[in-house]
Design a protein around this motif. Sequence first.
Motif, PDB file in Angstrom:
ATOM      1  N   GLN A 181      -8.720 -33.245  28.792  1.00 30.42           N
ATOM      2  CA  GLN A 181      -8.995 -31.808  28.923  1.00 30.42           C
ATOM      3  C   GLN A 181      -8.022 -31.106  29.864  1.00 30.42           C
ATOM      4  O   GLN A 181      -7.764 -29.909  29.709  1.00 30.42           O
ATOM      5  CB  GLN A 181     -10.427 -31.592  29.430  1.00 30.42           C
ATOM      6  N   VAL A 216     -13.226 -31.379  23.845  1.00 28.29           N
ATOM      7  CA  VAL A 216     -11.774 -31.169  23.985  1.00 28.29           C
ATOM      8  C   VAL A 216     -11.316 -29.890  23.300  1.00 28.29           C
ATOM      9  O   VAL A 216     -10.210 -29.407  23.561  1.00 28.29           O
ATOM     10  CB  VAL A 216     -10.960 -32.382  23.474  1.00 28.29           C
ATOM     11  N   GLU A 270     -13.995 -25.467  28.687  1.00 30.42           N
ATOM     12  CA  GLU A 270     -13.935 -26.753  29.380  1.00 30.42           C
ATOM     13  C   GLU A 270     -12.567 -27.426  29.283  1.00 30.42           C
ATOM     14  O   GLU A 270     -12.249 -28.308  30.088  1.00 30.42           O
ATOM     15  CB  GLU A 270     -14.989 -27.710  28.801  1.00 30.42           C
ATOM     16  N   SER A 271     -11.777 -27.057  28.295  1.00 29.77           N
ATOM     17  CA  SER A 271     -10.536 -27.781  28.003  1.00 29.77           C
ATOM     18  C   SER A 271      -9.322 -26.854  28.089  1.00 29.77           C
ATOM     19  O   SER A 271      -9.286 -25.799  27.457  1.00 29.77           O
ATOM     20  CB  SER A 271     -10.613 -28.400  26.598  1.00 29.77           C
TER      21      SER A 271
END
Length: 438
Positions: A253, A270, A275-276
């Motif tokens: 990530q 991912v 978050e990535s």
Amino acid sequence: MRLRTWLLGAASVLAFGGIAGAETITIATVNNGDMIRMQALSEEFTKENPDIELEWVILEENVLRQRVTTDIATQGGQYDVMTIGTYEVPIWGKQNWLLPLDGLTSDAAYDVDDLLPPIRNGLTVDGKLYAAPFYGESSMTMYRTDLFEEAGLEMPEAPTWDFIAEAARKITDKDKEIYGICLRGKAGWGENMAFLSAMANSFGARWFDEEWRPQFDQPAWKETLDFYINLMNEAGPPGASSNGFNENLALFQTGKCAMWIDATVAASFVTNPKESQVAEKVGFALAPDKGLGKRGNWLWAWSLAIPAGTQKAEAAERFIGWATSKEYLELVAEKEGWANVPPGTRTSLYENPEYQAAAPFAQITLDSINAADPNNPTVDPVPYVGVQFVAIPEFQGIGTSVGQQFSAALAGQVSVDQALQNAQQVTTREMTRAGYIK
């Protein structure tokens, strides 16, 4: 002072007012992203079920396995709902350590026939469902499309291990902290040995021959472990022997990995821009093969089950029904988007146009799950069932011991030959002690 006393009293009412007459169930689960989200959304369950309070115990994967295994084997009664996997369910179901989920299977609204057959079959013993799948998975190759383009490489839909190794070495730039590949190295039967067992299947290796004799002294295991450790030394991140699923997820990530071969469930994490850092630059391919007819992909479900020792079975089953329902998937979709719903459990999800449009990994996940064959996991015949594990009670201990040897080899503490010799010895000793080898 009076105001502070009143506030404390009010807080006590808020904290305990809803508990009078309510039943508290304790849920043990793994610290994976989907389960942490389940905990966050569980207030929706308690709103609908005010007579049930939830107490959460969230643990790292290896610790969770150790705790729930000890608790259920000793009938400790610490937990009312356990998160367990496709390995434990058939073994514990046969030993009557779990309660069958008859209330769910007889509930038309739950729609047990909607569960994907490979996932449901792995959780069924003698025609009874002993755990409900929270998410199901196989494994696949995730890769950075931008790094492949820069290197002039094109990822095949069905790559070979030789292509993966060549690409990993070409893309690696350790000065920029970009590593060609991230793979599990943390010791554990469900950590590095899940990956290495599936990989070994594709290299023609197997845990045991048809007489239950360990096979770590055979050339296919030597080839597998040499390939893995050489690749990780040349193209993997430092400290890889400490990296499991969560550690590699974080590396991918944050842009440190060009490729990651791991659980299909990682796809939503991912590709989630919240978050990535590489969410827009991820492609997917099947798990690699070696040209021998077996791919290095596994079959697994993290599932919710009720230990036989609980005194709160009805409340536990009600929670499991909520957490593994179609409605829960819709709740996650509403809060987080369709791409982030727990994957791999229901046929209806893969027939949902909204999910198909939101999740570019949907079809490859389904294809990988359907392609995994626990009854015929290896090139040569074996006496066991299971792709990335061997479905016998002794495997948990043996698999972790072997995983420690292979993790030590990755860390450079022992040679490949010594690790394989140690694995052969420990496995032979335990299998002889257990009566498999006469």
